[in-house]
Motif scaffolding. Structure first.
Motif, short mmCIF file in Angstrom:
data_model
loop_
_atom_site.label_atom_id
_atom_site.label_comp_id
_atom_site.label_asym_id
_atom_site.label_seq_id
_atom_site.Cartn_x
_atom_site.Cartn_y
_atom_site.Cartn_z
N VAL A 1 -9.08 3.54 -3.07
CA VAL A 1 -8.73 2.46 -2.09
C VAL A 1 -9.10 2.73 -0.85
O VAL A 1 -9.48 1.69 -0.08
CB VAL A 1 -7.19 2.32 -2.19
N GLY A 2 -9.14 3.98 -0.23
CA GLY A 2 -9.38 4.15 1.06
C GLY A 2 -11.14 4.28 1.49
O GLY A 2 -11.67 3.78 1.07
N THR A 3 -11.28 5.15 2.49
CA THR A 3 -12.54 5.74 2.98
C THR A 3 -12.92 7.17 2.36
O THR A 3 -12.07 7.77 1.81
CB THR A 3 -12.42 5.95 4.36
N PRO A 4 -14.13 7.26 2.06
CA PRO A 4 -15.44 6.47 2.32
C PRO A 4 -15.71 5.44 1.45
O PRO A 4 -16.52 4.53 1.62
CB PRO A 4 -16.34 7.31 2.60
N LEU A 5 -15.13 5.46 0.19
CA LEU A 5 -16.03 4.54 -1.00
C LEU A 5 -14.92 3.75 -1.47
O LEU A 5 -15.28 3.19 -2.78
CB LEU A 5 -16.37 5.76 -1.89
N VAL B 1 -10.91 -0.46 0.36
CA VAL B 1 -11.13 -1.06 1.93
C VAL B 1 -12.27 -0.91 2.62
O VAL B 1 -12.78 -1.67 3.27
CB VAL B 1 -9.85 -0.26 2.62
N PHE C 1 2.21 4.43 -3.00
CA PHE C 1 2.03 6.04 -2.96
C PHE C 1 3.64 6.52 -3.22
O PHE C 1 3.94 7.52 -3.87
CB PHE C 1 1.67 6.42 -1.51
N LEU D 1 0.21 15.79 -9.85
CA LEU D 1 0.62 14.92 -8.64
C LEU D 1 -0.62 14.70 -7.78
O LEU D 1 -1.27 13.59 -7.27
CB LEU D 1 1.95 15.10 -7.95
N GLY D 2 -1.17 16.02 -7.41
CA GLY D 2 -1.97 16.04 -6.28
C GLY D 2 -3.36 15.28 -6.97
O GLY D 2 -3.99 14.55 -6.01
N MET E 1 -2.68 11.62 -6.94
CA MET E 1 -2.97 10.94 -5.53
C MET E 1 -4.04 10.87 -4.99
O MET E 1 -4.65 10.17 -4.29
CB MET E 1 -1.90 11.71 -4.63
N ARG E 2 -5.20 11.96 -5.04
CA ARG E 2 -6.35 12.06 -4.51
C ARG E 2 -7.33 10.76 -5.10
O ARG E 2 -7.82 10.21 -4.48
CB ARG E 2 -7.07 13.42 -4.63
N ILE F 1 0.82 -1.12 -0.04
CA ILE F 1 -0.05 -0.09 -0.06
C ILE F 1 0.73 1.43 -0.05
O ILE F 1 0.66 2.03 -0.77
CB ILE F 1 -1.16 0.06 1.21
N VAL F 2 2.02 1.24 0.82
CA VAL F 2 2.77 2.35 0.81
C VAL F 2 3.59 2.55 -0.17
O VAL F 2 3.79 3.67 -0.80
CB VAL F 2 3.72 2.23 2.20
N GLY G 1 -5.85 7.47 -4.05
CA GLY G 1 -6.29 7.27 -2.61
C GLY G 1 -7.71 6.92 -2.09
O GLY G 1 -7.88 6.01 -1.36
N ASP G 2 -8.49 7.79 -2.72
CA ASP G 2 -10.11 7.88 -2.83
C ASP G 2 -10.50 6.58 -3.34
O ASP G 2 -11.29 6.03 -2.73
CB ASP G 2 -10.91 8.94 -3.48
#
Lengths: 288, 288
Positions: free
Chosen positions: A142-146, A149, A115, A131-132, A135-136, A111-112, A139-140
């Motif tokens: 894979v992560g929360t809320p949707l 994970v 990134f 890049l921003g 990355m967003r 995971i790390v 990240g979105d």
């Protein structure tokens, strides 16, 4: 260089052991090589190519990151506290081949590394100002809320909306792949969301079908897991025949959703070919 | 606003549940609130303040990300396949309060949320061009080959260099905190590496001392874990008295390493105060 070679090269470079503890490095390698179909990173490259591909360094890193995040989720999903799966892609799962601690850490490290890989590329790519956004999106997805994970976590809840569960568990990373590919190539991001979502839903339905009808040897992993774990599944909801019909509809919707771009026709043809590969050639008699 | 309020506010905003599965959201919250000493994010803010703090949006996000990554590592380290700890900060650990699957996912989600938080800040901060450096530093301090995940993985190896193990398991994230704080504030990055490394080493030594001499109620978590798990420890290597001496030396080295900057004197005073807090007031008789 073709897409597959670009993906394998980028993953190989990212996973060079260096000073990493040897067993952790081997466990990470086991999780990523040899790969499955590399569907998500290929989709990422395809979306970027359709948008014009003016920053291959950032695009390749993004595609590899998407695949690492997918592999990490498989390693953690296979662990005893979830599926307790002994095999994956025809080989031992990471916790069986190494140990539970190493599987947990290999997933974390991948995971790390996803990134890290994008961030490192930003230091020598043509368009670091992207890049921003990349990355967003990654990240979105894979992560929360949707993201995936969160999707996996719906399995821990008593009340689950099957559509929302599938969207998060699988489709989110497909949508991340198309949107991040577009973002890394300077294309329109939101327009690529629907393409990835529909394809991801199609893959989840195909996965449910595979779980219901395949044998373990063909699939390379244990089957009947959805019923065994009482998990929501398109086959349980729609029946086998209904699930196959849904898969075909979703593939059509994905192709229709491709936004106007230089590579639209080529990508549509590739996606239809992939979709045909997903539909089972023969269904067991009880499907009819 | 003081450092503690900035950190809690940023963490609270990042952990707003939204559409996150409710149990996952609660498990993530349990992992992050109420916090411990928030040493790493305070160190990140302090380094940024010493450098001039011209981008508080990016700095606050970076500090919160560092803390989330720390909390994620605690959640995973506490799990049955590692320490199998029942308590942490005087409460049940996440896998005991919720479940193993939710602990695994909460850790994963917090790792991803750390990067999401920095990436989101980049969309409205003063210096988005610093994002790449911040992301690389944060990623490298957590991942492979030299970050805290790699540090934890050294526990799975037969041959371990204790200094390398401690540097990766603890000091890497302290160095990440100082360097990422400096990077987010536009300061010199490499110059802050030694400050974080020395402080991190000091904390690891303090942790080893705590594990060896505290009682569980005082420490808020099980004690004697290093001996029980046959782990490398400064106390086992240097003896209790030697470990305390080493802690004091490391704190001095950290203060000396602060590069020339507007806030050098203030930060040095703060660090000496923290270091005094770490040295046990009374050592048991067998230490002498």
């Amino acid at each position: 260089m073709d897409a597959n070679r670009r993906i394998e090269r980028q993953l190989t470079e990212a996973l060079v052991p260096g000073a990493t503890p040897p067993l952790l490095s081997l466990a990470m390698h086991h999780a990523v090589f040899p790969g499955g179909a590399r569907v998500r990173p290929r989709l990422c490259l395809a979306a970027a190519a359709a948008c014009g591909m003016d920053d291959p360094v950032l695009v390749d890193a993004t595609a590899a990151a998407i695949e690492m995040l997918h592999c990490a989720s498989l390693v953690h999903d296979d662990m005893p506290c979830f599926d307790d799966a002994a095999t994956r892609r025809g080989r031992l799962t990471v916790h069986r081949a190494f140990s539970e601690p190493l599987a947990l850490l290999a997933g974390d490290a991948l995971i790390v590394l996803a990134f890290q890989t994008i961030a490192r590329a930003a230091a020598h790519c043509a368009h670091p100002e992207r890049l921003g956004a990349v990355m967003r999106i990654v990240g979105d997805s894979v992560g929360t809320p949707l993201g995936i994970v969160a999707g996996q976590a719906w399995e821990c809840e008593k009340r689950v909306d099957v559509a929302a569960y599938h969207r998060a568990k699988t489709a989110a990373l497909f949508a991340g792949a198309t949107m991040a590919g577009a973002a890394a190539a300077g294309g329109p991001v939101e327009a690529w969301n629907a393409v990835g979502l529909r394809l991801g839903e199609a893959y989840q339905v195909a996965d449910d079908i595979g779980d219901a009808i395949s044998d373990a040897e063909q699939l390379g992993k244990p089957v009947g897991q959805d019923a065994a774990h009482d998990r929501p599944s398109a086959v349980r909801e729609l029946g086998l025949k209904g699930a196959v019909k849904r898969l075909e509809e979703l593939a059509d919707l994905a192709v229709e959703a491709i936004p106007p771009c230089p590579g639209r026709a080529e990508l549509g043809a590739l996606m239809r070919q992939e979709a045909r590969r997903l539909v089972p050639k023969t269904l067991p008699a009880h499907a009819y």
